[in-house]
Write an enzyme that holds these catalytic residues in place. Structure first.
Site, PDB file in Angstrom:
ATOM      1  N   LYS A  27       0.727  -1.077  -0.062  1.00  0.00           N
ATOM      2  CA  LYS A  27       0.205  -0.014  -0.003  1.00  0.00           C
ATOM      3  C   LYS A  27       0.800   1.183  -0.094  1.00  0.00           C
ATOM      4  O   LYS A  27       1.947   0.935   0.572  1.00  0.00           O
ATOM      5  CB  LYS A  27      -0.815   0.017   1.100  1.00  0.00           C
ATOM      6  CG  LYS A  27      -0.174   0.188   2.433  1.00  0.00           C
ATOM      7  CD  LYS A  27      -0.138   1.624   2.949  1.00  0.00           C
ATOM      8  CE  LYS A  27       0.526   1.566   4.303  1.00  0.00           C
ATOM      9  NZ  LYS A  27       1.692   2.526   4.417  1.00  0.00           N
ATOM     10  N   GLY A  45       5.140  -6.335   5.658  1.00  0.00           N
ATOM     11  CA  GLY A  45       5.066  -7.078   6.741  1.00  0.00           C
ATOM     12  C   GLY A  45       3.675  -7.323   7.067  1.00  0.00           C
ATOM     13  O   GLY A  45       3.133  -8.365   7.090  1.00  0.00           O
ATOM     14  N   ASP A  81      -1.943  -1.209  10.488  1.00  0.00           N
ATOM     15  CA  ASP A  81      -2.378  -1.429   8.907  1.00  0.00           C
ATOM     16  C   ASP A  81      -2.856  -2.769   8.482  1.00  0.00           C
ATOM     17  O   ASP A  81      -3.229  -2.765   7.245  1.00  0.00           O
ATOM     18  CB  ASP A  81      -0.897  -1.151   7.966  1.00  0.00           C
ATOM     19  CG  ASP A  81      -0.483   0.185   7.998  1.00  0.00           C
ATOM     20  OD1 ASP A  81      -1.202   1.155   8.348  1.00  0.00           O
ATOM     21  OD2 ASP A  81       0.774   0.328   7.878  1.00  0.00           O
ATOM     22  N   PRO A 133       9.722  -4.130  -1.469  1.00  0.00           N
ATOM     23  CA  PRO A 133      10.883  -3.674  -0.568  1.00  0.00           C
ATOM     24  C   PRO A 133      10.496  -3.711   0.847  1.00  0.00           C
ATOM     25  O   PRO A 133       9.424  -3.233   1.331  1.00  0.00           O
ATOM     26  CB  PRO A 133      11.187  -2.348  -1.113  1.00  0.00           C
ATOM     27  CG  PRO A 133      10.209  -2.086  -2.204  1.00  0.00           C
ATOM     28  CD  PRO A 133       9.231  -3.193  -2.238  1.00  0.00           C
ATOM     29  N   VAL A 134      11.594  -4.254   1.614  1.00  0.00           N
ATOM     30  CA  VAL A 134      11.160  -4.282   3.144  1.00  0.00           C
ATOM     31  C   VAL A 134      11.814  -3.096   3.927  1.00  0.00           C
ATOM     32  O   VAL A 134      12.568  -2.097   3.393  1.00  0.00           O
ATOM     33  CB  VAL A 134      12.073  -5.176   3.626  1.00  0.00           C
ATOM     34  CG1 VAL A 134      12.150  -5.633   5.286  1.00  0.00           C
ATOM     35  CG2 VAL A 134      11.848  -6.748   3.095  1.00  0.00           C
ATOM     36  N   ALA A 135      10.629  -2.698   4.902  1.00  0.00           N
ATOM     37  CA  ALA A 135      11.131  -1.486   5.701  1.00  0.00           C
ATOM     38  C   ALA A 135      11.221  -0.333   4.777  1.00  0.00           C
ATOM     39  O   ALA A 135      11.924   0.432   4.872  1.00  0.00           O
ATOM     40  CB  ALA A 135      12.337  -1.585   6.672  1.00  0.00           C
ATOM     41  N   ALA A 136      10.240  -0.189   3.962  1.00  0.00           N
ATOM     42  CA  ALA A 136      10.093   0.841   2.994  1.00  0.00           C
ATOM     43  C   ALA A 136       8.745   1.757   3.071  1.00  0.00           C
ATOM     44  O   ALA A 136       8.484   2.553   2.498  1.00  0.00           O
ATOM     45  CB  ALA A 136       9.899   0.117   1.696  1.00  0.00           C
ATOM     46  N   GLY A 137       7.855   1.501   4.053  1.00  0.00           N
ATOM     47  CA  GLY A 137       6.724   2.199   4.314  1.00  0.00           C
ATOM     48  C   GLY A 137       5.616   1.953   3.340  1.00  0.00           C
ATOM     49  O   GLY A 137       4.733   2.530   2.992  1.00  0.00           O
ATOM     50  N   LEU A 138       5.720   0.508   2.910  1.00  0.00           N
ATOM     51  CA  LEU A 138       4.900  -0.065   2.030  1.00  0.00           C
ATOM     52  C   LEU A 138       3.992  -1.124   2.529  1.00  0.00           C
ATOM     53  O   LEU A 138       3.262  -1.900   2.079  1.00  0.00           O
ATOM     54  CB  LEU A 138       5.516  -0.219   0.750  1.00  0.00           C
ATOM     55  CG  LEU A 138       6.341   0.464  -0.090  1.00  0.00           C
ATOM     56  CD1 LEU A 138       7.316  -0.127  -1.142  1.00  0.00           C
ATOM     57  CD2 LEU A 138       5.272   1.594  -0.900  1.00  0.00           C
TER      58      LEU A 138
HETATM   59  P1  ATP Z   1       4.942  -0.244   7.990  1.00  0.00           P
HETATM   60  O1  ATP Z   1       4.900   0.853   7.180  1.00  0.00           O
HETATM   61  O2  ATP Z   1       3.796  -1.224   8.268  1.00  0.00           O
HETATM   62  O3  ATP Z   1       5.546   0.030   9.383  1.00  0.00           O
HETATM   63  P2  ATP Z   1       7.207  -1.144   6.488  1.00  0.00           P
HETATM   64  O4  ATP Z   1       6.507  -1.091   5.057  1.00  0.00           O
HETATM   65  O5  ATP Z   1       7.861   0.287   6.584  1.00  0.00           O
HETATM   66  O6  ATP Z   1       5.973  -1.305   7.625  1.00  0.00           O
HETATM   67  P3  ATP Z   1       8.099  -3.680   6.603  1.00  0.00           P
HETATM   68  O7  ATP Z   1       8.519  -4.303   5.124  1.00  0.00           O
HETATM   69  O8  ATP Z   1       6.849  -4.485   6.935  1.00  0.00           O
HETATM   70  O9  ATP Z   1       8.151  -2.234   6.863  1.00  0.00           O
HETATM   71  O10 ATP Z   1       9.317  -4.161   7.581  1.00  0.00           O
HETATM   72  C1  ATP Z   1       9.516  -3.707   8.836  1.00  0.00           C
HETATM   73  C2  ATP Z   1      10.313  -4.475   9.538  1.00  0.00           C
HETATM   74  O11 ATP Z   1       9.400  -5.705   9.892  1.00  0.00           O
HETATM   75  C3  ATP Z   1      11.561  -5.134   8.865  1.00  0.00           C
HETATM   76  O12 ATP Z   1      12.678  -4.606   9.502  1.00  0.00           O
HETATM   77  C4  ATP Z   1      11.330  -6.552   9.066  1.00  0.00           C
HETATM   78  O13 ATP Z   1      12.592  -7.223   9.532  1.00  0.00           O
HETATM   79  C5  ATP Z   1      10.328  -6.911   9.873  1.00  0.00           C
HETATM   80  N1  ATP Z   1       9.429  -8.005   9.322  1.00  0.00           N
HETATM   81  C6  ATP Z   1       8.755  -9.133   9.928  1.00  0.00           C
HETATM   82  N2  ATP Z   1       8.064  -9.606   9.474  1.00  0.00           N
HETATM   83  C7  ATP Z   1       8.002  -9.168   8.062  1.00  0.00           C
HETATM   84  C8  ATP Z   1       7.517  -9.599   6.824  1.00  0.00           C
HETATM   85  N3  ATP Z   1       6.704 -10.638   6.681  1.00  0.00           N
HETATM   86  N4  ATP Z   1       8.079  -9.060   5.763  1.00  0.00           N
HETATM   87  C9  ATP Z   1       8.856  -7.965   5.911  1.00  0.00           C
HETATM   88  N5  ATP Z   1       9.408  -7.473   6.812  1.00  0.00           N
HETATM   89  C10 ATP Z   1       9.070  -8.096   8.131  1.00  0.00           C
END
Ligand code: ATP
Length: 317
Positions: A11, A107, A141, A99-104
């Site tokens: 999202k 998780g 979320d 992408p991880v920890a990206a604000g998207l």
């Molecule tokens: P939000 O905006 O909901 O805080 P985000 O998109 O910024 O999330 P995520 O990709 O959800 O960030 O990842 C945030 C942290 O959660 C990462 O540092 C990762 O190690 C941890 N994490 C735990 N479970 C997951 C998962 N299933 N997918 C990705 N990251 C995960």
């Protein structure tokens, strides 16, 4: 028992306003959330043992109890102990594209897919609102990730009002591989800097929340006026993240120079998105920005808005 493959979309936030503190320590928010087609794939299978097992090869994604998908499965096992005792544990395979920890909300979307998948696998017959009540226990979320589309989110982000679907726009996402922003850090820093201007009374919070429902950006979504939507994008967290991460601010300026409909950081960042009226425009803008910023750590994704939340993946059946 069947196994299921699910599509778990990311999202973006079209709007994020922090209006105050909550007694539970979270922030009171008003947001407009939007699903996009960029998605992870989650495979859920019954296990021969009572274990919950996570398989994911992405180096930044934990495979232990801290994985949000694990926590979602555990919640289902704890909530329905008889079915868990009867059917055993779950094997969960995560194919990461978001992408991880990206604000998207990657998780969160994975956790939403696990709730939907176990509901199907155990033939629980929970309705979407029932699943969303469970989801709210895991993260703000996650209820939105279940239903997806376009929605106003209030409270911690878990109270949802669906808006008209917006699927007529393309976007480019851009993120530096070597940059991630901690969501708790972004909110804590915002509180330190702007906490004195928070609305503190319940009546004030209620009236600001109500105002968003008739705000210009909500009207432009109702009219599918993509030029107006682009101009009205707003995210309070940019005020703390952009000064701390100048690379992200430069990326946003580079998009703004490309005559896009609008550009903004998503959630707590550091992903920046730019909205475009067509796929060809999005590809051209991506190329222009790539020519300007040649850093190999910068990655791009061209995708489009989506009206879907968690879906069964029938592409492989
Ligand atoms: P939000 O905006 O909901 O805080 P985000 O998109 O910024 O999330 P995520 O990709 O959800 O960030 O990842 C945030 C942290 O959660 C990462 O540092 C990762 O190690 C941890 N994490 C735990 N479970 C997951 C998962 N299933 N997918 C990705 N990251 C995960």
């Amino acid at each position: 028992m069947h196994s299921y493959s699910l599509v778990a979309p990311a999202k973006i936030n079209l709007y994020l306003e922090i209006i105050g503190d909550r007694p539970d320590g979270f922030h009171e928010l008003v947001m407009i959330l939007q699903s996009i087609e960029l998605a992870d794939r989650i495979d859920i299978k019954p296990s021969d043992t009572q274990d919950i097992y996570i398989y994911c090869t992405h180096p930044q994604v934990p495979t232990d109890e801290s994985n949000l998908a694990y926590r979602a499965a555990k919640l289902m096992c704890d909530t329905f102990p008889d079915l868990y005792a009867n059917y055993g544990g779950v094997n969960i395979k995560i194919k990461k594209n978001i992408p991880v920890a990206a604000g998207l909300a990657g998780g969160s979307s994975n956790a939403a897919a696990v709730l939907v998948g176990i509901n199907l696998m155990w033939e629980l017959g929970l309705t979407q609102p029932e699943l969303q009540d469970l989801a709210a226990k895991l993260g703000s979320d996650i209820p939105f990730c279940i239903s997806g589309g376009t929605a106003i989110a209030t409270g911690r982000g878990e109270k949802l009002d669906a808006l008209k679907d917006l699927d007529n726009m393309w976007l480019i996402l851009a993120k530096y591989d070597n940059t991630s922003v901690s969501t708790p850090w972004a909110y804590k820093t915002y509180r330190q800097k702007y906490g004195q201007s928070y609305i503190s009374d319940r009546a004030g919070i209620k009236s600001r929340t109500a105002e968003l429902h008739s705000s210009p950006i909500v009207s432009s979504i109702a009219q599918k006026n993509i030029e107006e939507i682009g101009k009205l994008l707003s995210n309070d967290l940019e005020k703390v993240v952009l000064p701390e991460y100048p690379q992200v601010a430069e990326l946003k300026s580079a998009f703004a120079k490309q005559n896009v409909l609008g550009t903004m950081m998503s959630g707590s960042g550091p992903t920046v998105f730019a909205l475009c009226e067509s796929e060809s425009k999005a590809i051209a803008v991506k190329q222009q920005v790539r020519n300007q910023i040649t850093d190999p750590q910068l990655n791009f994704w061209v995708t489009r808005l989506s009206s879907n939340g968690i879906q069964i993946d029938d592409s492989t059946s």
